[in-house]
Design an enzyme around this catalytic site. Structure first.
Site, short mmCIF file in Angstrom:
data_model
loop_
_atom_site.label_atom_id
_atom_site.label_comp_id
_atom_site.label_asym_id
_atom_site.label_seq_id
_atom_site.Cartn_x
_atom_site.Cartn_y
_atom_site.Cartn_z
N SER A 128 0.83 -1.20 0.00
CA SER A 128 0.00 0.00 0.00
C SER A 128 0.86 1.25 0.00
O SER A 128 1.98 1.25 0.54
CB SER A 128 -0.85 -0.02 1.27
OG SER A 128 -1.43 1.23 1.50
N TYR A 153 -1.88 -1.32 11.04
CA TYR A 153 -2.17 -1.80 9.69
C TYR A 153 -1.00 -1.49 8.76
O TYR A 153 -0.48 -2.37 8.06
CB TYR A 153 -3.46 -1.16 9.15
CG TYR A 153 -3.65 -1.35 7.65
CD1 TYR A 153 -4.03 -2.58 7.13
CD2 TYR A 153 -3.40 -0.30 6.75
CE1 TYR A 153 -4.17 -2.77 5.76
CE2 TYR A 153 -3.55 -0.48 5.38
CZ TYR A 153 -3.93 -1.71 4.89
OH TYR A 153 -4.07 -1.88 3.54
N LYS A 157 2.01 -3.90 6.61
CA LYS A 157 2.42 -3.84 5.20
C LYS A 157 3.95 -3.73 5.11
O LYS A 157 4.58 -4.39 4.29
CB LYS A 157 1.75 -2.65 4.49
CG LYS A 157 0.24 -2.80 4.36
CD LYS A 157 -0.13 -4.00 3.50
CE LYS A 157 -1.62 -4.28 3.48
NZ LYS A 157 -1.97 -5.60 2.96
N ALA A 300 -7.58 12.67 11.94
CA ALA A 300 -6.25 12.37 12.49
C ALA A 300 -5.53 11.35 11.61
O ALA A 300 -6.14 10.37 11.16
CB ALA A 300 -6.39 11.82 13.91
P1 NAD Z 1 -11.29 -6.80 1.21
O1 NAD Z 1 -11.54 -6.78 2.65
O2 NAD Z 1 -12.41 -6.50 0.28
O3 NAD Z 1 -10.66 -8.21 0.77
C1 NAD Z 1 -9.84 -8.96 1.64
C2 NAD Z 1 -10.39 -10.37 1.64
O4 NAD Z 1 -9.59 -11.17 2.48
C3 NAD Z 1 -11.81 -10.46 2.20
O5 NAD Z 1 -12.62 -11.17 1.29
C4 NAD Z 1 -11.66 -11.22 3.52
O6 NAD Z 1 -12.79 -12.01 3.78
C5 NAD Z 1 -10.40 -12.01 3.24
N1 NAD Z 1 -9.63 -12.39 4.44
C6 NAD Z 1 -9.14 -11.59 5.41
N2 NAD Z 1 -8.46 -12.31 6.31
C7 NAD Z 1 -8.48 -13.61 5.88
C8 NAD Z 1 -7.95 -14.83 6.37
N3 NAD Z 1 -7.26 -14.88 7.50
N4 NAD Z 1 -8.18 -15.96 5.67
C9 NAD Z 1 -8.88 -15.93 4.51
N5 NAD Z 1 -9.42 -14.82 4.00
C10 NAD Z 1 -9.22 -13.66 4.69
O7 NAD Z 1 -10.06 -5.81 0.92
P2 NAD Z 1 -9.46 -5.27 -0.45
O8 NAD Z 1 -9.76 -3.82 -0.53
O9 NAD Z 1 -9.83 -6.15 -1.56
O10 NAD Z 1 -7.91 -5.40 -0.12
C11 NAD Z 1 -7.14 -6.49 -0.56
C12 NAD Z 1 -5.71 -6.31 -0.12
O11 NAD Z 1 -5.22 -5.07 -0.65
C13 NAD Z 1 -5.51 -6.22 1.38
O12 NAD Z 1 -4.30 -6.85 1.71
C14 NAD Z 1 -5.39 -4.74 1.63
O13 NAD Z 1 -4.65 -4.45 2.78
C15 NAD Z 1 -4.66 -4.28 0.38
N6 NAD Z 1 -4.85 -2.86 0.08
C16 NAD Z 1 -6.12 -2.36 -0.04
C17 NAD Z 1 -6.30 -1.00 -0.29
C18 NAD Z 1 -7.68 -0.42 -0.39
O14 NAD Z 1 -7.82 0.79 -0.24
N7 NAD Z 1 -8.73 -1.22 -0.65
C19 NAD Z 1 -5.18 -0.15 -0.44
C20 NAD Z 1 -3.91 -0.71 -0.34
C21 NAD Z 1 -3.75 -2.07 -0.07
N1 UFG Z 2 -12.30 11.50 3.26
C1 UFG Z 2 -13.26 12.45 3.56
N2 UFG Z 2 -14.46 12.02 4.04
C2 UFG Z 2 -14.75 10.70 4.24
C3 UFG Z 2 -13.74 9.74 3.92
C4 UFG Z 2 -12.53 10.19 3.45
O1 UFG Z 2 -13.05 13.66 3.41
O2 UFG Z 2 -15.85 10.38 4.68
C5 UFG Z 2 -11.01 11.98 2.72
C6 UFG Z 2 -9.83 11.61 3.59
O3 UFG Z 2 -9.65 12.60 4.57
C7 UFG Z 2 -8.70 11.53 2.56
C8 UFG Z 2 -9.40 11.07 1.28
O4 UFG Z 2 -10.79 11.32 1.48
O5 UFG Z 2 -8.20 12.79 2.35
C9 UFG Z 2 -9.21 9.58 1.00
O6 UFG Z 2 -9.55 8.86 2.17
P1 UFG Z 2 -9.74 7.27 2.19
O7 UFG Z 2 -10.10 6.88 3.59
O8 UFG Z 2 -10.67 6.87 1.10
O9 UFG Z 2 -8.31 6.74 1.79
P2 UFG Z 2 -6.89 6.99 2.50
O10 UFG Z 2 -6.07 7.75 1.52
O11 UFG Z 2 -7.02 7.52 3.86
O12 UFG Z 2 -6.41 5.49 2.71
C10 UFG Z 2 -6.34 4.55 1.66
C11 UFG Z 2 -6.70 3.14 2.13
C12 UFG Z 2 -5.69 2.63 3.13
C13 UFG Z 2 -4.31 2.76 2.57
C14 UFG Z 2 -4.06 4.17 2.11
C15 UFG Z 2 -2.74 4.29 1.41
O13 UFG Z 2 -7.97 3.16 2.75
O14 UFG Z 2 -5.94 1.27 3.35
O15 UFG Z 2 -5.05 4.56 1.16
O16 UFG Z 2 -2.48 5.61 1.09
F1 UFG Z 2 -3.39 2.43 3.52
#
Ligand code: NAD
Ligand code: UFG
Length: 340
Positions: A128, A153, A157, A300
């Protein structure tokens, strides 16, 4: 099944995993999905199968359970795994760090352990942009130093990246790629799969679509006094289908033996910063919906601005984000309507 053409997808019924399964199948790979459904639903499999036009192997279970995973490795043959399975709520990780360290690290160590016993094997890890924290220079490249994690979290990563780097160095036959995703948004244009946020969404786009749907009264925009063009935060919003295709490019590179080093890192973003206010306004415009919002205090832990220099992925993986942001925001709204 041909092991070289089969990919194990942990967390494959989740948001990014489900889109990746679809794109891998479109590219000719077989997929085996393992998920314990702690943050997704089994019905996602039907959506994947409808889009792909074929059956998916789905095994329900916990990647933290090594004996269960050993069985999966005995049942199926594959050279590559994409490890998505993790918890991902930043705030919850601060409140309950052990839940995050246990799930995210134990599951990943199990996968690496089993893969290293597998002979030639490829591990793709979901990292991430959070690893960059508040970067000193923008856009961030893969060389931009990581900052100390601001949440458990984020720490999982960083630690997982280090585990993969060290294990690839130590174990012959083990190759790894970490993809650092920026802000994944959107849904499949068919609206058959998308994001399923449970409870009140933390992320911006699900909150926008739920507000548009009348589920939430109004959107709170966290802070309009940042040192950015309109005072709201800047992010790099990457369409989930584009993101899924980056995984296919990375798996191709691994399975075709084209890696220059045993462990590689790529930023996966568009390279284009978009402000929160701009995203909200564009969503309203392209979908013809008035979105109630107001500015509130900063949240925050938010970084004022972060966006990717994705030129390494463009050049080396031959991958580039292609979807238009307006289309992405249309797909998000279509998906929200499907959920109602
Ligand atoms: P998600 O929660 O939709 O998908 C994760 C899946 O993993 C879920 O289906 C959950 O049921 C499964 N899971 C969790 N723990 C498990 C376990 N112990 N055994 C089996 N299954 C398990 O999340 P996502 O948005 O698809 O994210 C996927 C990956 O990408 C994650 O590692 C997340 O940290 C990473 N990531 C996501 C974002 C984002 O903003 N969505 C950003 C950066 C990185
Ligand atoms: N935001 C709002 N209102 C809301 C939600 C979000 O103003 O209700 C703003 C946040 O302050 C931020 C932007 O929208 O400025 C994006 O926020 P997100 O929560 O959608 O995403 P983040 O950038 O905080 O975080 C995301 C993923 C994390 C990951 C990170 C990496 O959720 O898992 O990107 O940069 F770690």
């Amino acid at each position: 099944m041909d092991a070289a053409k089969t990919v194990l997808i942990t967390g494959g019924t989740g948001f990014i995993g489900s889109h990746t399964a679809v794109e891998l199948m479109a590219a000719g790979y077989e997929t085996v999905i393992v998920d314990n459904l702690c943050n997704s639903d089994k019905s996602v499999i039907e959506g994947i199968e409808k889009i792909a036009g074929r059956k998916v192997d789905f095994v329900e279970g916990d990647t933290c359970d090594i004996e269960f995973m050993r069985d999966v490795f005995r049942t199926y043959e594959f050279d590559s795994v994409i490890h998505f399975a993790a918890h991902k709520a930043v705030g919850e990780s601060v409140a309950d760090p052990l839940k995050y360290y246990r799930n995210n690290l134990v599951s990943f160590m199990n996968i690496v352990e089993l893969m290293k016993e597998n002979g030639r094997s490829n591990v793709l890890f979901s990292s991430s942009a959070t690893v960059y924290g508040e970067a000193e220079t923008l856009p961030v490249t893969e060389e931009t130093p990581r900052q100390p994690a601001t949440s458990p979290y984020g720490n999982t990563k960083q630690i997982s990246e280090d585990i993969l780097r060290d294990c690839c160095r130590a174990y012959e036959g083990l190759y790894g790629i970490a993809l650092r995703y920026f802000n994944p948004i959107g849904a499949h244009p068919s609206a058959l799969i998308g994001e399923l946020p449970i409870g009140v969404p933390n992320n911006l786009v699900p909150y926008i679509t739920q507000t548009a749907a009348g589920i939430r009264k109004e959107l709170s925009i966290f802070g309009n006094d940042y040192d950015t063009p309109d005072g709201t935060c800047l992010r790099d919003y990457i369409d989930v289908v584009d993101l899924a295709k980056a995984h296919v490019a990375a798996v191709d590179r691994m399975t075709q033996g084209r890696m220059d080093r045993k462990y590689e890192i790529y930023n996966i973003g568009t390279g284009r910063p978009v402000s929160v206010l701009e995203l909200v306004q564009r969503f309203s415009k392209v979908n013809g919906i008035e979105l109630p919002y107001r500015f509130v205090a900063r949240r925050a832990g938010d970084t004022p601005a972060v966006w990717a220099d994705a030129s390494l992925a463009n050049e080396v993986l031959g991958w580039k984000a292609g979807r238009d942001l307006d289309d992405t925001l249309r797909a998000s709204w279509l998906w929200q309507q499907r959920l109602m």
